[in-house]
Design a protein around this motif. Structure first.
Motif, PDB file in Angstrom:
ATOM      1  N   GLN A 197       1.703 -30.268 -52.964  1.00 47.48           N
ATOM      2  CA  GLN A 197       2.674 -29.307 -52.442  1.00 47.48           C
ATOM      3  C   GLN A 197       2.040 -28.311 -51.478  1.00 47.48           C
ATOM      4  OE1 GLN A 197       4.250 -27.642 -56.065  1.00 47.48           O
ATOM      5  NE2 GLN A 197       5.942 -29.133 -56.164  1.00 47.48           N
ATOM      6  N   SER A 198       0.727 -28.129 -51.582  1.00 48.83           N
ATOM      7  CA  SER A 198       0.054 -27.122 -50.773  1.00 48.83           C
ATOM      8  C   SER A 198       0.110 -27.427 -49.287  1.00 48.83           C
ATOM      9  CB  SER A 198      -1.411 -26.981 -51.214  1.00 48.83           C
ATOM     10  OG  SER A 198      -2.125 -28.169 -50.957  1.00 48.83           O
ATOM     11  N   TYR A 199       0.256 -28.708 -48.908  1.00 44.98           N
ATOM     12  CA  TYR A 199       0.275 -29.048 -47.489  1.00 44.98           C
ATOM     13  C   TYR A 199       1.406 -28.340 -46.742  1.00 44.98           C
ATOM     14  CZ  TYR A 199      -3.305 -32.678 -47.724  1.00 44.98           C
ATOM     15  OH  TYR A 199      -4.487 -33.347 -47.850  1.00 44.98           O
ATOM     16  N   LYS A 200       2.572 -28.267 -47.383  1.00 44.58           N
ATOM     17  CA  LYS A 200       3.696 -27.616 -46.723  1.00 44.58           C
ATOM     18  C   LYS A 200       3.406 -26.145 -46.487  1.00 44.58           C
ATOM     19  CE  LYS A 200       8.631 -26.647 -47.132  1.00 44.58           C
ATOM     20  NZ  LYS A 200       9.874 -26.808 -47.944  1.00 44.58           N
ATOM     21  N   MET A 201       2.864 -25.479 -47.516  1.00 46.88           N
ATOM     22  CA  MET A 201       2.545 -24.060 -47.382  1.00 46.88           C
ATOM     23  C   MET A 201       1.474 -23.832 -46.318  1.00 46.88           C
ATOM     24  SD  MET A 201       0.102 -21.603 -48.258  1.00 46.88           S
ATOM     25  CE  MET A 201      -0.813 -22.244 -49.654  1.00 46.88           C
ATOM     26  N   ILE A 202       0.464 -24.670 -46.309  1.00 48.40           N
ATOM     27  CA  ILE A 202      -0.630 -24.511 -45.343  1.00 48.40           C
ATOM     28  C   ILE A 202      -0.123 -24.739 -43.917  1.00 48.40           C
ATOM     29  CG2 ILE A 202      -2.835 -25.477 -44.544  1.00 48.40           C
ATOM     30  CD1 ILE A 202      -3.365 -26.224 -47.519  1.00 48.40           C
ATOM     31  N   SER A 203       0.669 -25.779 -43.725  1.00 44.57           N
ATOM     32  CA  SER A 203       1.068 -26.182 -42.375  1.00 44.57           C
ATOM     33  C   SER A 203       1.933 -25.143 -41.674  1.00 44.57           C
ATOM     34  CB  SER A 203       1.813 -27.513 -42.423  1.00 44.57           C
ATOM     35  OG  SER A 203       3.024 -27.380 -43.152  1.00 44.57           O
ATOM     36  N   ILE A 204       2.661 -24.314 -42.449  1.00 42.76           N
ATOM     37  CA  ILE A 204       3.521 -23.310 -41.821  1.00 42.76           C
ATOM     38  C   ILE A 204       2.873 -21.931 -41.777  1.00 42.76           C
ATOM     39  CG2 ILE A 204       5.633 -24.530 -42.446  1.00 42.76           C
ATOM     40  CD1 ILE A 204       5.997 -22.559 -44.741  1.00 42.76           C
ATOM     41  N   HIS A 205       1.658 -21.816 -42.299  1.00 39.44           N
ATOM     42  CA  HIS A 205       0.962 -20.527 -42.265  1.00 39.44           C
ATOM     43  C   HIS A 205       0.533 -20.231 -40.827  1.00 39.44           C
ATOM     44  CE1 HIS A 205      -1.789 -17.276 -43.190  1.00 39.44           C
ATOM     45  NE2 HIS A 205      -1.404 -17.321 -44.451  1.00 39.44           N
ATOM     46  N   PRO A 206       0.881 -19.058 -40.291  1.00 37.90           N
ATOM     47  CA  PRO A 206       0.592 -18.777 -38.870  1.00 37.90           C
ATOM     48  C   PRO A 206      -0.896 -18.806 -38.528  1.00 37.90           C
ATOM     49  CG  PRO A 206       1.357 -16.800 -40.019  1.00 37.90           C
ATOM     50  CD  PRO A 206       1.614 -17.952 -40.927  1.00 37.90           C
ATOM     51  N   VAL A 207      -1.744 -18.367 -39.454  1.00 38.94           N
ATOM     52  CA  VAL A 207      -3.186 -18.391 -39.200  1.00 38.94           C
ATOM     53  C   VAL A 207      -3.668 -19.834 -39.043  1.00 38.94           C
ATOM     54  CG1 VAL A 207      -5.465 -17.894 -40.189  1.00 38.94           C
ATOM     55  CG2 VAL A 207      -3.639 -16.196 -40.334  1.00 38.94           C
ATOM     56  N   PHE A 208      -3.207 -20.711 -39.936  1.00 40.12           N
ATOM     57  CA  PHE A 208      -3.609 -22.113 -39.871  1.00 40.12           C
ATOM     58  C   PHE A 208      -3.133 -22.765 -38.573  1.00 40.12           C
ATOM     59  CE2 PHE A 208      -2.650 -26.602 -40.409  1.00 40.12           C
ATOM     60  CZ  PHE A 208      -3.863 -27.095 -40.866  1.00 40.12           C
ATOM     61  N   THR A 209      -1.846 -22.593 -38.238  1.00 34.82           N
ATOM     62  CA  THR A 209      -1.302 -23.269 -37.061  1.00 34.82           C
ATOM     63  C   THR A 209      -1.969 -22.783 -35.776  1.00 34.82           C
ATOM     64  OG1 THR A 209       0.495 -21.631 -36.994  1.00 34.82           O
ATOM     65  CG2 THR A 209       0.936 -23.699 -38.119  1.00 34.82           C
ATOM     66  N   TYR A 210      -2.272 -21.505 -35.698  1.00 33.70           N
ATOM     67  CA  TYR A 210      -2.878 -20.943 -34.485  1.00 33.70           C
ATOM     68  C   TYR A 210      -4.289 -21.490 -34.260  1.00 33.70           C
ATOM     69  CZ  TYR A 210      -5.113 -17.471 -31.467  1.00 33.70           C
ATOM     70  OH  TYR A 210      -5.830 -16.851 -30.471  1.00 33.70           O
ATOM     71  N   TYR A 211      -5.148 -21.340 -35.269  1.00 31.20           N
ATOM     72  CA  TYR A 211      -6.541 -21.747 -35.087  1.00 31.20           C
ATOM     73  C   TYR A 211      -6.706 -23.264 -35.071  1.00 31.20           C
ATOM     74  CZ  TYR A 211      -7.786 -16.859 -35.614  1.00 31.20           C
ATOM     75  OH  TYR A 211      -7.891 -15.501 -35.432  1.00 31.20           O
ATOM     76  N   THR A 212      -5.867 -23.973 -35.809  1.00 33.24           N
ATOM     77  CA  THR A 212      -5.917 -25.428 -35.749  1.00 33.24           C
ATOM     78  C   THR A 212      -5.464 -25.927 -34.383  1.00 33.24           C
ATOM     79  OG1 THR A 212      -5.569 -25.669 -38.132  1.00 33.24           O
ATOM     80  CG2 THR A 212      -5.002 -27.561 -36.756  1.00 33.24           C
ATOM     81  N   GLY A 213      -4.472 -25.281 -33.808  1.00 31.28           N
ATOM     82  CA  GLY A 213      -4.006 -25.672 -32.482  1.00 31.28           C
ATOM     83  C   GLY A 213      -5.101 -25.554 -31.436  1.00 31.28           C
ATOM     84  N   ILE A 214      -5.822 -24.445 -31.445  1.00 29.36           N
ATOM     85  CA  ILE A 214      -6.890 -24.241 -30.465  1.00 29.36           C
ATOM     86  C   ILE A 214      -8.032 -25.230 -30.704  1.00 29.36           C
ATOM     87  CG2 ILE A 214      -8.654 -22.626 -29.666  1.00 29.36           C
ATOM     88  CD1 ILE A 214      -6.688 -20.367 -30.140  1.00 29.36           C
ATOM     89  N   ALA A 215      -8.435 -25.401 -31.972  1.00 29.38           N
ATOM     90  CA  ALA A 215      -9.517 -26.340 -32.289  1.00 29.38           C
ATOM     91  C   ALA A 215      -9.150 -27.769 -31.903  1.00 29.38           C
ATOM     92  CB  ALA A 215      -9.859 -26.262 -33.772  1.00 29.38           C
TER      93      ALA A 215
END
Length: 396
Positions: A197-215
């Motif tokens: 279930q954690s994948y859904k929470m992680i994927s919508i977290h703004p910190v995760f999406t921002y830094y993952t996008g740049i990386a």
């Protein structure tokens, strides 16, 4: 915090993907000729490795958070050993693709475990320096891998490369059994349902999406060069396998220097400022490569020097993005690392497929792609800064 895990062990397991990916690049054209492969089929040996690596992250990540880092690493290294054995005796493309898929699984376990263990063992203020240090030494792998691969290919044939990878997996299995103690504490272990279930929470977290996008943008730019380099350097510029290894190693050396400089910068400035600098360097390299292509055409120095500038910037971007991306997820480091790596490697796989099927192995495409990726990253930075400014205005 348990800091008993040797740093060199983290470096070795984190280096598995880059070493196993880059060591056989000098042999790709020989493999193509011996197994009678088309160029798109040859690119599939890269794509299958990358896509398998990406998807298995989604399985190993939650399992790592549930059952621990050591168990997943042992399973992954066993797959890597089997894959290396199959590759040594491959006589057709199907067998080789199965071998590369198994190696992708093993590589996935290595890098996932390395970052998860680092998250388990080091505090937030230490982590950017630790991850930059790991990235710095992991940067040695793509320096020596193509050189070793070129020498092995010239003297013993391409199958000896996979024999060496099999011996490496045996060595790492022995180290894992004898050195590694479980770093995931009991209180941080997730149940299997929580992990999934954690994948859904992680994927919508703004910190995760921002830094993952740049990386992801930075990594896709680097992988575009990895994918096109055998064609550009060996086929179009006529370099030998050994000289290709040397030229590829020079670019990898730039990654090493960038990671080392990133570790130095982390002691004097913020990770966000490091990321901004890295994006500017990546853009500079892309623009210079494009300009030189227009004036002098395909040229070794006109390709290599701008790529080294871009790679230097990429080496600053990725560890800082990884550190900041992990920050909000104390008990989900495995799942977070898995989802981040999945996204990055799927993007890399898409780049590899585009290059292979559209046959755009040229310097012009590489320069445009590097510039586009860097500009997109800078756009993300501007969007995030604007959001932060609005939040501050609302709170005040």
């Amino acid at each position: 915090m348990n800091k008993s895990v040797p740093m060199y062990f983290l470096i070795l397991i984190a280096a598995i993907p880059s070493f196993s990916l880059d060591i056989y690049l000098p042999s790709m054209l020989e493999i193509q000729h011996e197994l009678l492969l088309s160029e798109s089929m040859l690119q599939m040996t890269l794509t299958v490795f990358v896509v398998t690596f990406a998807f298995i992250q989604l399985i190993f990540g939650p399992l790592s958070d549930r059952y621990g880092r050591k168990n997943i690493l042992l399973i992954g290294l066993s797959f890597f050993l089997v894959g290396s054995f199959i590759a040594v005796f491959s006589s057709n493309i199907t067998q080789l693709l199965i071998a590369r898929a198994c190696q992708g699984i093993g590589s996935c376990a290595g890098v996932l475990s390395a970052f998860s263990i680092a998250r388990d063992c080091f505090e937030a203020e230490e982590r950017p320096i630790v991850l930059s240090t790991i990235a710095m030494y992991v940067g040695i792998a793509p320096i020596i891998a193509p050189v070793i691969g070129g020498i092995l290919k010239d003297y013993f044939g391409w199958r000896s490369i996979f024999m060496l990878l099999g011996l490496l997996s045996v060595f790492l299995l022995i180290l894992t059994v004898t050195l590694l103690q479980e770093t995931l504490s009991k209180e941080h272990q997730n149940t299997q349902v929580q992990a999934l279930q954690s994948y859904k929470m992680i994927s919508i977290h703004p910190v995760f999406t921002y830094y993952t996008g740049i990386a992801t943008l930075a990594f896709a730019g680097l992988f575009c060069f990895i994918t096109t380099s055998p064609i550009l350097l060996i086929d179009q510029l006529g370099l030998s396998a050994k000289l290709f290894g040397v030229m590829f190693a020079l670019n990898a050396f730039s990654f090493l220097l960038g990671a080392k400089y990133s570790a130095f910068l982390n002691q004097k400035t913020t990770p966000d400022q490091c990321i901004l600098l890295g994006l500017c360097l990546m853009l500079t390299g892309g623009i210079i490569m494009f300009a030189l292509m227009q004036f002098i055409g395909l040229n070794l120095l006109g390709l290599l020097i701008p790529m080294m500038i871009a790679t230097f910037g990429i080496a600053i971007i990725i560890p800082n993005c990884t550190s900041l991306m992990l920050e909000p997820f104390a008990n989900k480091a495995g799942s977070t690392t898995a989802l981040n790596t999945f996204i990055r490697f799927i993007a890399a796989g898409v780049v590899s497929m585009i290059v292979g099927y559209l046959n755009i192995n040229n310097q012009l495409f590489l320069s445009v792609f590097l510039s586009f990726a860097a500009l997109s990253g800078l756009l993300l930075v501007m969007v995030r800064l604007n959001m932060i400014q609005k939040q501050r205005e609302q709170s005040s």
